[in-house]
Each structure stands twice: as structure tokens, then as C-alpha cells.
Design an enzyme around this catalytic site. Structure first.
Site, PDB file in Angstrom:
ATOM      1  N   LYS A  67       0.726  -1.250  -0.057  1.00 26.93           N
ATOM      2  CA  LYS A  67      -0.166  -0.199  -0.001  1.00 26.93           C
ATOM      3  C   LYS A  67       0.776   1.211   0.103  1.00 26.93           C
ATOM      4  O   LYS A  67       0.447   2.304  -0.583  1.00 26.93           O
ATOM      5  CB  LYS A  67      -0.962   0.004   1.397  1.00 26.93           C
ATOM      6  CG  LYS A  67      -1.992  -0.954   0.997  1.00 26.93           C
ATOM      7  CD  LYS A  67      -3.058  -0.996   2.279  1.00 26.93           C
ATOM      8  CE  LYS A  67      -4.080  -2.053   2.366  1.00 26.93           C
ATOM      9  NZ  LYS A  67      -4.893  -1.899   3.436  1.00 26.93           N
ATOM     10  N   ALA A 133      -3.463   0.561   9.616  1.00 27.26           N
ATOM     11  CA  ALA A 133      -4.730   0.315   9.580  1.00 27.26           C
ATOM     12  C   ALA A 133      -5.262   1.484  10.235  1.00 27.26           C
ATOM     13  O   ALA A 133      -6.335   1.875   9.973  1.00 27.26           O
ATOM     14  CB  ALA A 133      -5.188  -0.861  10.198  1.00 27.26           C
ATOM     15  N   MET A 217     -11.208  -4.547  13.680  1.00 22.50           N
ATOM     16  CA  MET A 217     -10.774  -4.496  12.326  1.00 22.50           C
ATOM     17  C   MET A 217     -10.708  -5.857  11.825  1.00 22.50           C
ATOM     18  O   MET A 217     -10.699  -6.097  10.407  1.00 22.50           O
ATOM     19  CB  MET A 217      -9.628  -3.447  11.880  1.00 22.50           C
ATOM     20  CG  MET A 217      -9.854  -2.068  12.294  1.00 22.50           C
ATOM     21  SD  MET A 217      -9.205  -1.098  11.213  1.00 22.50           S
ATOM     22  CE  MET A 217      -8.881   0.108  12.381  1.00 22.50           C
TER      23      MET A 217
HETATM   24  P1  ATR Z   1      -1.297  -2.547  10.028  1.00 17.03           P
HETATM   25  O1  ATR Z   1      -0.849  -2.142   8.781  1.00 17.03           O
HETATM   26  O2  ATR Z   1      -2.268  -3.798  10.354  1.00 17.03           O
HETATM   27  O3  ATR Z   1      -1.872  -1.643  11.237  1.00 17.03           O
HETATM   28  P2  ATR Z   1       1.295  -2.627  11.515  1.00 17.03           P
HETATM   29  O4  ATR Z   1       1.613  -1.366  10.861  1.00 17.03           O
HETATM   30  O5  ATR Z   1       2.483  -3.438  11.554  1.00 17.03           O
HETATM   31  O6  ATR Z   1       0.112  -3.293  10.745  1.00 17.03           O
HETATM   32  O7  ATR Z   1       0.702  -2.375  12.949  1.00 17.03           O
HETATM   33  C1  ATR Z   1       0.321  -3.421  13.912  1.00 17.03           C
HETATM   34  C2  ATR Z   1      -0.206  -2.433  15.111  1.00 17.03           C
HETATM   35  O8  ATR Z   1      -0.487  -3.723  15.877  1.00 17.03           O
HETATM   36  C3  ATR Z   1       0.720  -1.787  15.849  1.00 17.03           C
HETATM   37  O9  ATR Z   1      -0.106  -0.721  16.480  1.00 17.03           O
HETATM   38  C4  ATR Z   1       1.558  -2.812  16.836  1.00 17.03           C
HETATM   39  O10 ATR Z   1       1.775  -2.184  18.108  1.00 17.03           O
HETATM   40  P3  ATR Z   1       3.407  -1.507  18.160  1.00 17.03           P
HETATM   41  O11 ATR Z   1       3.343  -0.375  17.345  1.00 17.03           O
HETATM   42  O12 ATR Z   1       3.791  -1.320  19.625  1.00 17.03           O
HETATM   43  O13 ATR Z   1       4.539  -2.593  17.156  1.00 17.03           O
HETATM   44  C5  ATR Z   1       0.063  -3.579  17.139  1.00 17.03           C
HETATM   45  N1  ATR Z   1       0.556  -4.808  17.716  1.00 17.03           N
HETATM   46  C6  ATR Z   1       0.930  -5.983  16.874  1.00 17.03           C
HETATM   47  N2  ATR Z   1       0.901  -6.935  17.673  1.00 17.03           N
HETATM   48  C7  ATR Z   1       0.379  -6.598  19.057  1.00 17.03           C
HETATM   49  C8  ATR Z   1       0.350  -7.249  20.051  1.00 17.03           C
HETATM   50  N3  ATR Z   1       0.690  -8.540  20.467  1.00 17.03           N
HETATM   51  N4  ATR Z   1      -0.058  -6.551  21.420  1.00 17.03           N
HETATM   52  C9  ATR Z   1      -0.375  -5.310  21.363  1.00 17.03           C
HETATM   53  N5  ATR Z   1      -0.174  -4.658  20.202  1.00 17.03           N
HETATM   54  C10 ATR Z   1       0.190  -5.302  19.124  1.00 17.03           C
END
Ligand code: ATR
Length: 275
Positions: A67, A133, A217
Site C-alpha cells: 500500500k 490500519a 478491524m
Molecule cells: P497494520 O498495517 O495492520 O496496522 P502495522 O503497521 O504493523 O500493521 O501495525 C500493527 C499494530 O498492531 C501496531 O500498533 C502494533 O503495536 P506496536 O506499534 O507497538 O508494534 C500492534 N500490535 C501488534 N501485535 C501486538 C500485540 N501482540 N499486542 C499489542 N499490540 C500489538
């Protein structure tokens, strides 16, 4: 029929061809929509986008992980795409200019307001997560009338960055999960990818009130961990992201074809196919 496709990696389980085929049938539009796997590697995505349009393709949906590449390729971007930093819908205008839009945010707002009767006007919103997202839905939420958005994230600095990017549009603040103020929010959206690992961010119980709407989501055949958590705390409405998926597709279809498909029946049908 006019050719459309979704580009991504992985792409095998994409429901977009199924969804757009249903829209084409419903509206009588001559649309041929396929899923195409694009290999990772420098320039591969860009080359395949060029080729698709050079061969007469009319429009593309772009999904993970391309994207941002699509955003960079688009010579013209909608306001929503510009702010989102990501493009999920590409097409060429009459002059041949490659145009980029992002329909994820509109999709979520449509699913909340039109399909689930949850108004964002005056709403105090808690957004969980600060990745792509969440970034994609902040502008449409504020434009739909949300009066406050608290962005809570594991990495607080990323939430803070989003606050700075969007602060001109409304009242935003950032915090960690443990520091979320203990008060009921009107709308809580889970935009973390934690459910992919079957996990749930550590959330205070007090954020869910009897009138709160909780939206994940993510979606699946079974309720997500976040949906289960919200139901157990007595949320007024608990909704997963299947409707958002179908509404973002409907908005892309509208951009390409000028006709907005009806969605409720298709959402119910695809829901039934999940189990
Ligand atoms: P997307 O495009 O799906 O939003 P991303 O940009 O990788 O994917 O973002 C993932 C989000 O999920 C982030 O906010 C991440 O938190 P961090 O910024 O601290 O990495 C969050 N996330 C992923 N795994 C998580 C977990 N196990 N517990 C809490 N937050 C999580």
C-alpha cells in the site's frame, strides 16, 4: 469486460474477487476482477502495476505489503490517501494520470454508521494500535464528527506520531494501554494486529460502558479475542471487520464504476460462508 485486480502477497485467501464478482452481478457492470500474487523484491510491484495498466487494466486494489508503494506511485492522491500514507485503490483518469485513493477508512465509517447504526457524530473514540490500519481511518473518523480520539498503542511514540500528523483535524491524544483513562468510550476500535497471534492488548475494564460500541478491524469464523473481551464486559454492540472489508470494496467499486453496490445481503452471505 473491463479488467480489475487485487495485487498483494500473500493473496490466495483474498475475498476480493468473490466480493467484486457479486457487485458486478448486482449492478450489471461488466467487470472481470482477479487476484494476482506479486513477488517481493525491488521494483517488481511497480513494474507489474505499469504492465497491468499498459495492457488495458482499468483499476487495482492494493493490499499487504504494497500500500505504501502504491502511494508513492500515484501521481494524484485523494485527501484520504494523502493522510493515510497508503493507497488501496488505483485507477487512471481521463488524462491517463495514475490516481490513488484509500477506501479503508470510508469502509469502516460506512460499516459503523450505515450497517450498524453507530453514529460517530459527537463520539468519543478509543483507537487501539498505531499502525497503517489506524492511520487510514483517523481522517474519515474526524470528518464523520468524532469529537475526540484517544490513540493507545504498545509503542506510545508511534501513537504520538499519529497525533502530530492529524492534530489539525481534531482533538487527539496518545497513551499506552495501561494509561488509558478509566472512563467509558462511545466507540472502541481494535486496529492492532494482536488478534493475529490470538492476543489481546491489556485493557482496563472501565473503558467499556453499557452504551459502548466495540469494533475489531479483524474478523474470522469465530469471534476474535477482542470481540469476546468486549462481549464479556457488556458492550452494547460488538462487531468484527467483515463489514469493513466489504464496504471498502464497495467504495473502490464506486470510484471505478460510478455505482455504489448494496452490501447488507453480501455481508450476510459471506458471513455464512466463513464457518
Ligand atoms: P497494520 O498495517 O495492520 O496496522 P502495522 O503497521 O504493523 O500493521 O501495525 C500493527 C499494530 O498492531 C501496531 O500498533 C502494533 O503495536 P506496536 O506499534 O507497538 O508494534 C500492534 N500490535 C501488534 N501485535 C501486538 C500485540 N501482540 N499486542 C499489542 N499490540 C500489538
Amino acid at each position: 469486460a473491463d479488467r480489475y485486480a487485487v495485487f498483494g502477497n500473500p493473496i490466495k485467501h483474498s475475498k476480493s474477487p468473490r466480493i467484486h464478482a457479486a457487485f458486478a452481478e448486482q449492478t450489471g457492470e461488466a467487470v472481470d476482477y482477479r487476484a494476482q500474487l506479486v513477488e517481493l523484491g525491488t521494483g517488481v510491484f511497480e513494474q507489474q502495476v505499469e504492465q497491468f495498466f499498459a495492457e488495458g487494466g482499468k483499476g487495482l486494489n492494493i493490499t499487504v505489503p504494497f500500500k505504501q508503494n502504491a502511494w508513492r506511485m500515484a501521481s494524484w492522491r485523494s485527501a484520504a490517501a494523502e493522510r493515510a500514507g497508503a493507497v488501496n485503490t488505483l485507477y487512471r483518469n481521463e488524462l491517463g494520470t495514475l490516481c490513488g485513493d484509500n477506501t479503508d477508512g470510508v469502509g469502516l465509517v460506512c460499516d459503523l454508521q450505515n450497517n450498524n447504526g453507530i453514529s460517530l457524530k459527537g463520539a468519543r473514540v478509543l483507537m487501539l494500535g498505531a499502525g497503517g490500519a489506524v492511520r487510514g481511518v483517523l481522517e474519515p473518523f474526524l470528518k464523520a464528527g468524532a469529537v475526540e480520539i484517544v490513540i493507545a498503542n504498545r509503542t506510545v511514540a508511534k501513537a504520538q506520531e499519529l497525533v502530530e500528523l492529524f492534530s489539525d483535524l481534531g482533538q487527539l491524544s496518545a497513551c499506552g494501554f495501561e494509561d488509558i483513562e478509566a472512563r467509558a468510550f462511545d466507540v472502541i476500535v481494535n486496529g492492532t494486529s494482536a488478534s493475529l497471534q490470538g492476543e489481546l492488548p491489556p485493557l482496563p475494564d472501565a473503558i467499556v460502558g453499557a452504551d459502548s460500541a466495540c469494533y475489531d478491524m479483524m474478523y474470522g469464523a469465530q469471534p476474535t479475542p477482542f470481540c469476546n473481551w468486549a462481549s464479556q464486559r457488556g458492550a452494547a454492540k460488538v462487531i468484527d471487520g467483515l463489514g469493513m472489508l466489504i464496504e471498502q470494496a464497495a467504495e473502490s467499486f464506486r470510484i471505478w464504476r460510478g455505482v455504489k453496490p448494496q452490501t447488507p445481503e453480501l455481508i450476510a452471505q459471506i458471513r455464512a460462508e466463513l464457518s
